[in-house]
Motif scaffolding. Sequence first.
Motif: not given
Length: 534
Positions: A104, A146, A148, A155-156, A158-159, A174, A178, A183, A220, A390
Amino acid sequence: MKKIMILGAGLMQKPAILAAKNLGYESVVVDANPNAVAVPLADRFEPVDLKDRDSLLKLAQSLGSELAGIFTAGTDFSASVAYVAEKLGLPSHSFQSCLNASDKVRMRGCFERASVPCPKFREITKSQIEELDAKAKSGEIEFPKVVKPCDNMGGRGCRLVRDKNEFLPAVTDSVNNSRTSRAIFEDYMEGAEFSIDSIVYNGTLTITGFADRHIFYPPYFIEMGHSLPTKVDSKIKNELIATFALGIKALGLTCGVAKADIKYTKNGPMIGEIAARLSGGYMSGWTFPYSSGMNLTEEAMKIAVGKEPDYVIANRRALPWAPHDSVKGAEQPFEIYEMKSNLVSAERAWISIPGKVKEIYGYDDVKMIYGVRDVLPRAKVGDKVDFPRNNVEKCGNIIAVALNHDSAYRAAEDAVSSITLRLEPNNPDTDKFLSGVVDDDECGFPPSAFTLSPSVNVSFFVDIPADAKTSLLIPEVLQPLADSLKDWNHCTLRKTLEKFDKICPTHKKLDGTKFWSSILRAGIQGVLYVADSE
């Protein structure tokens, strides 16, 4: 027989294994888990870690001239596919472009350099967390943000980070989710969210699925379903597609597939992420084929083995290049097309409160609902379940198909509301949930099944007599809401009570305050738990 190497043997890869058979190829399926659900479908299975690119290459080389291509769908390993394909001269996006689409931070950098709308961001490593937490507490960081993982899916980790008190636990979680302990920390994009699947081939971009995503439960981002075709108007849709096309070009994707999670904000389209693979979450392998009549996985696989996606080319229709003002001056990177959907597909998930599954009801009822195509359970008797943080922690999914949106939505939601997970009694996790206790960094989460005005005092509710039908005892203050309030699983208050009466026709006298508090907090699972724990 020519072979195709398929990365992943989970449920999301089942359509790929079946597509290989339909196209006349032998499937060589690779996964680190020899017990993955789709392993029995493989013509040949090899237990290899999908992160181990050199071992994957060695396996591919051992297949020699019999190997026609390499493919994945619904996994995070498009870069592993491209690495092997590039080394062996097989059709694929380039390895570097798939690295761009897999990380990302690299992705956001590509978008920024190409002026493709995306949120402002920064990378966070484990060593930086403490320093940034101090800045958050001193007011140097503005919220909401946010966070992630740079390299995970589903979505693990991620919030939404709503304030300084949520920063440390959110970012730590987060980074821990990874694979590279990094993150991405970015501005929050507020707006409707969409998923787009596409085929990138010979200078053209063909949209092969455009879905509305249904996201709930902050902090979430839990996708409780998706629906396609989208209900958004054509102007906004074309603007989103144009931004998607520019994002694909920025990443360097040229030969294969691409999927996007994208939002429409007050400033126009903004890209959440673009992946160099077909979508998971039942879209590419289930809902879009039902909606369009086209086997998307087969068409994508044709490209991977050096063939033309002939069905797509023969049946697609041209779309205009109509970008939003934010990218108005950008040059059109591809000829744009789309595949038409004649039916509506609606996918909906069902979820659970924390606990351990004792019994499951409703599967037979679901099969009787007109329009339901698939019942796809995840949780089974004996499993530990939780309110999802998630998209992997949901308990199952329903897919319904109909001629219009209302009918498809109703069929899917009626099906979800018919399924009940009864939990084992006397469980501390369930007790904690029913008590309403929430962690300091998760204010308002998990939510209650039914939300009432603060003026409603359940402490005055009368007891439930032994063996009484609870659906006949709805308190006066709740009667106007009995058919309009719905819980997470689309179940009304009245239907919840009718379920209880059917499952527990005989029961002890039940404390009124505890009974009605539990139903408001946790729906049918709450009242069954209270009855079982008495």
